[in-house]
Write a protein that holds these residues in place. Sequence first.
Motif, PDB file in Angstrom:
ATOM      1  N   ILE A   1       1.093   9.844  -4.351  1.00 11.35           N
ATOM      2  CA  ILE A   1       2.110   8.795  -4.194  1.00 11.35           C
ATOM      3  C   ILE A   1       2.263   8.411  -2.723  1.00 11.35           C
ATOM      4  O   ILE A   1       2.239   7.224  -2.367  1.00 11.35           O
ATOM      5  CB  ILE A   1       3.455   9.273  -4.771  1.00 11.35           C
ATOM      6  N   VAL A   2       2.423   9.401  -1.867  1.00 16.39           N
ATOM      7  CA  VAL A   2       2.608   9.130  -0.432  1.00 16.39           C
ATOM      8  C   VAL A   2       1.370   8.443   0.149  1.00 16.39           C
ATOM      9  O   VAL A   2       1.484   7.473   0.917  1.00 16.39           O
ATOM     10  CB  VAL A   2       2.917  10.436   0.321  1.00 16.39           C
ATOM     11  N   SER A   3       0.192   8.924  -0.226  1.00 13.04           N
ATOM     12  CA  SER A   3      -1.045   8.344   0.303  1.00 13.04           C
ATOM     13  C   SER A   3      -1.218   6.904  -0.150  1.00 13.04           C
ATOM     14  O   SER A   3      -1.563   6.019   0.646  1.00 13.04           O
ATOM     15  CB  SER A   3      -2.244   9.181  -0.149  1.00 13.04           C
ATOM     16  N   GLY A   4      -0.985   6.652  -1.438  1.00 17.17           N
ATOM     17  CA  GLY A   4      -1.159   5.293  -1.966  1.00 17.17           C
ATOM     18  C   GLY A   4      -0.203   4.305  -1.324  1.00 17.17           C
ATOM     19  O   GLY A   4      -0.599   3.197  -0.940  1.00 17.17           O
ATOM     20  N   LEU A   5       1.053   4.693  -1.199  1.00 13.16           N
ATOM     21  CA  LEU A   5       2.033   3.793  -0.582  1.00 13.16           C
ATOM     22  C   LEU A   5       1.708   3.538   0.882  1.00 13.16           C
ATOM     23  O   LEU A   5       1.790   2.396   1.371  1.00 13.16           O
ATOM     24  CB  LEU A   5       3.437   4.385  -0.718  1.00 13.16           C
ATOM     25  N   GLY A   6       1.345   4.591   1.602  1.00 12.95           N
ATOM     26  CA  GLY A   6       1.040   4.427   3.023  1.00 12.95           C
ATOM     27  C   GLY A   6      -0.147   3.521   3.259  1.00 12.95           C
ATOM     28  O   GLY A   6      -0.088   2.599   4.094  1.00 12.95           O
ATOM     29  N   LEU A   7      -1.234   3.750   2.533  1.00 13.47           N
ATOM     30  CA  LEU A   7      -2.441   2.933   2.717  1.00 13.47           C
ATOM     31  C   LEU A   7      -2.220   1.502   2.254  1.00 13.47           C
ATOM     32  O   LEU A   7      -2.639   0.546   2.919  1.00 13.47           O
ATOM     33  CB  LEU A   7      -3.605   3.558   1.953  1.00 13.47           C
ATOM     34  N   GLY A   8      -1.569   1.330   1.113  1.00 13.64           N
ATOM     35  CA  GLY A   8      -1.352  -0.016   0.586  1.00 13.64           C
ATOM     36  C   GLY A   8      -0.472  -0.866   1.484  1.00 13.64           C
ATOM     37  O   GLY A   8      -0.806  -2.009   1.807  1.00 13.64           O
ATOM     38  N   LEU A   9       0.665  -0.314   1.897  1.00 16.81           N
ATOM     39  CA  LEU A   9       1.566  -1.065   2.776  1.00 16.81           C
ATOM     40  C   LEU A   9       0.934  -1.286   4.144  1.00 16.81           C
ATOM     41  O   LEU A   9       1.167  -2.326   4.785  1.00 16.81           O
ATOM     42  CB  LEU A   9       2.884  -0.307   2.921  1.00 16.81           C
ATOM     43  N   GLY A  10       0.100  -0.326   4.599  1.00 21.70           N
ATOM     44  CA  GLY A  10      -0.595  -0.516   5.871  1.00 21.70           C
ATOM     45  C   GLY A  10      -1.565  -1.684   5.820  1.00 21.70           C
ATOM     46  O   GLY A  10      -1.651  -2.476   6.772  1.00 21.70           O
ATOM     47  N   LEU A  11      -2.313  -1.820   4.727  1.00 26.40           N
ATOM     48  CA  LEU A  11      -3.221  -2.962   4.577  1.00 26.40           C
ATOM     49  C   LEU A  11      -2.460  -4.284   4.562  1.00 26.40           C
ATOM     50  O   LEU A  11      -2.888  -5.272   5.170  1.00 26.40           O
ATOM     51  CB  LEU A  11      -4.026  -2.817   3.279  1.00 26.40           C
ATOM     52  N   ALA A  12      -1.328  -4.289   3.847  1.00 29.82           N
ATOM     53  CA  ALA A  12      -0.531  -5.520   3.782  1.00 29.82           C
ATOM     54  C   ALA A  12       0.009  -5.888   5.164  1.00 29.82           C
ATOM     55  O   ALA A  12       0.006  -7.063   5.552  1.00 29.82           O
ATOM     56  CB  ALA A  12       0.613  -5.347   2.796  1.00 29.82           C
ATOM     57  N   ALA A  13       0.452  -4.886   5.915  1.00 25.82           N
ATOM     58  CA  ALA A  13       0.969  -5.153   7.260  1.00 25.82           C
ATOM     59  C   ALA A  13      -0.123  -5.712   8.160  1.00 25.82           C
ATOM     60  O   ALA A  13       0.131  -6.600   8.992  1.00 25.82           O
ATOM     61  CB  ALA A  13       1.543  -3.868   7.859  1.00 25.82           C
ATOM     62  N   ALA A  14      -1.353  -5.224   7.993  1.00 28.39           N
ATOM     63  CA  ALA A  14      -2.468  -5.732   8.797  1.00 28.39           C
ATOM     64  C   ALA A  14      -2.800  -7.181   8.453  1.00 28.39           C
ATOM     65  O   ALA A  14      -3.374  -7.899   9.274  1.00 28.39           O
ATOM     66  CB  ALA A  14      -3.701  -4.850   8.583  1.00 28.39           C
ATOM     67  N   SER A  15      -2.412  -7.607   7.256  1.00 29.65           N
ATOM     68  CA  SER A  15      -2.684  -8.990   6.833  1.00 29.65           C
ATOM     69  C   SER A  15      -1.621  -9.960   7.295  1.00 29.65           C
ATOM     70  O   SER A  15      -1.810 -11.173   7.215  1.00 29.65           O
ATOM     71  CB  SER A  15      -2.808  -9.052   5.302  1.00 29.65           C
ATOM     72  N   GLY A  16      -0.484  -9.451   7.745  1.00 31.78           N
ATOM     73  CA  GLY A  16       0.564 -10.326   8.243  1.00 31.78           C
ATOM     74  C   GLY A  16       1.917 -10.007   7.658  1.00 31.78           C
ATOM     75  O   GLY A  16       2.023  -9.349   6.602  1.00 31.78           O
ATOM     76  N   PRO A  17       2.995 -10.451   8.281  1.00 39.21           N
ATOM     77  CA  PRO A  17       4.361 -10.162   7.813  1.00 39.21           C
ATOM     78  C   PRO A  17       4.629 -10.678   6.409  1.00 39.21           C
ATOM     79  O   PRO A  17       5.301 -10.009   5.621  1.00 39.21           O
ATOM     80  CB  PRO A  17       5.251 -10.867   8.850  1.00 39.21           C
ATOM     81  N   ALA A  18       4.118 -11.869   6.094  1.00 33.34           N
ATOM     82  CA  ALA A  18       4.365 -12.429   4.760  1.00 33.34           C
ATOM     83  C   ALA A  18       3.718 -11.573   3.674  1.00 33.34           C
ATOM     84  O   ALA A  18       4.297 -11.366   2.602  1.00 33.34           O
ATOM     85  CB  ALA A  18       3.843 -13.863   4.687  1.00 33.34           C
ATOM     86  N   SER A  19       2.510 -11.076   3.953  1.00 30.50           N
ATOM     87  CA  SER A  19       1.827 -10.220   2.984  1.00 30.50           C
ATOM     88  C   SER A  19       2.587  -8.915   2.766  1.00 30.50           C
ATOM     89  O   SER A  19       2.733  -8.436   1.635  1.00 30.50           O
ATOM     90  CB  SER A  19       0.403  -9.919   3.468  1.00 30.50           C
ATOM     91  N   LEU A  20       3.080  -8.335   3.861  1.00 33.42           N
ATOM     92  CA  LEU A  20       3.868  -7.110   3.747  1.00 33.42           C
ATOM     93  C   LEU A  20       5.155  -7.372   2.974  1.00 33.42           C
ATOM     94  O   LEU A  20       5.581  -6.535   2.160  1.00 33.42           O
ATOM     95  CB  LEU A  20       4.194  -6.579   5.136  1.00 33.42           C
TER      96      LEU A  20
END
Length: 488
Positions: free
Chosen positions: A286-305
């Motif tokens: 759970i922790v790994s999935g949330l961290g990696l997923g939200l990290g990818l979204a943040a790298a794509s931009g604020p709107a994606s996050l």
Amino acid sequence: MGGRAAVVGDDVFATPGWAEPVPVLRVERPLPLVIDLDGAGLSPAFVAEAAIRALRGGPSGVLSLLSVALPGRGSFDHAFDRSGAVDPGPGLFDARMLAAATRADAEGREVLILTSAFPALARRLCATTTWADDVILAPRGDDIAELARLAAVRTRCPGGFVAFSGADEGAPWVRAAARQAAEPGLVDAVAPPVRSRSRVWVKAARLHQWTKNLLVFLPLVLAGRAFDGSAWLMAAMGFLAFGLVASATYLLNDLHDLDHDRAHRSKRHRPLASGALSIPAALVGIVSGLGLGLGLAAASGPASLAILSVYLAATLAYTFRIKRVALLDAVTLAGLFTSRLVAGVVFCGVAGSAWLFVLSMFLFTSLALAKRYGEIRHLAPSGAIPGRGYVAEDGPVVLAFGTATAAAAVLMVSLYIVEAATRQAFYVTPEFLWLAPVAVFVWLGRIWLLCGRGTLNDDPVEFAITDGPSLALGLAVLTGFCLACMRF
């Protein structure tokens, strides 16, 4: 060190690192089965599940958890054991252990529970199950304790025994017993086969559900950017981010629903409910999935996050409350599907389509209701779906709303073609688009026909990606859109 294999009934159990057969002493009376409760994968699951239940109990549960945690790890297992916080249901134990115990009971073997940390639980098993007969209390720890453990078992079973340990390589006392198997007092060391951990994780993360995330790619195709490489790259990041977060929330949902899943006719086979995946491992996932997923979204931009955060918040609301509210749960699931379309718009930077969003809400509300209707059909009269807000009498209402939203989805596809598609420059021959409403009508009709017959898979999405006619109809829709973009 020689190799060993043990024969129990018609089965051969090979202990990793051992290859020579254990001499088998045949006796008239079936040998008792000794189950190592501490070594069968129970201890971490027991403590973790008891802790989760305590936390779900609110402030009083947290205080209860702290009260048993403060004395130190040495008394932790015993404190939870005495509390009786976890009911000894079948999902708490290794499925292989239960299978061995059930088979031994059917063969007339005595089933003995060996434990150090969980005497109260072992006694409850003897009192509440048909297969557990007696308890052997013995220390567990260093080599001396393990030899004392073996001695206690041999004293209780002087004529020999069959040992079960959940450790893939066998518990120390089981390995010692296997080495002594040629001596008087036979031991058949039953060491379970090594599991495919990758398969367990694939099932627990529900990777087949990642097909839902293909919706992220749909807006860029409908916006006429099907040949834009940069747009596809951004959509791929959205696909992966949603998949990681979704898998983490599936694990969280399964943790929250352990009791209900164990009582469900098919969900009891899920990795957490069946014991194939431990609770600590699920927490890491759970922790790994949330961290990696939200990290990818943040790298794509604020709107994606932002859109992924909204999806996560809605999923958590669904897990902890909304799924117990009839009809609202189906609409929420449809909203979660539609959020993937919105994510496609945000990640790729294309224009959104109100037609597409409305179609998505009707289509996925119908599919969510189809899943619930399938579950309702298997209920006894006046029964209820565990953990959901539906009872057997709700069947006609769910059927009515489900077929109505299916018809509305077909209507939305047709109206899109008439009102919007014909005005898009990239549709050269929009007449081919009429394949879409026909295919959607046939597919949704097939879904509800199978629901009415009680033969639909519990999950319409899983059904769709494995059903030949469904795949053919999906291909027909794709072909129609491709032909519509071609000049003849």
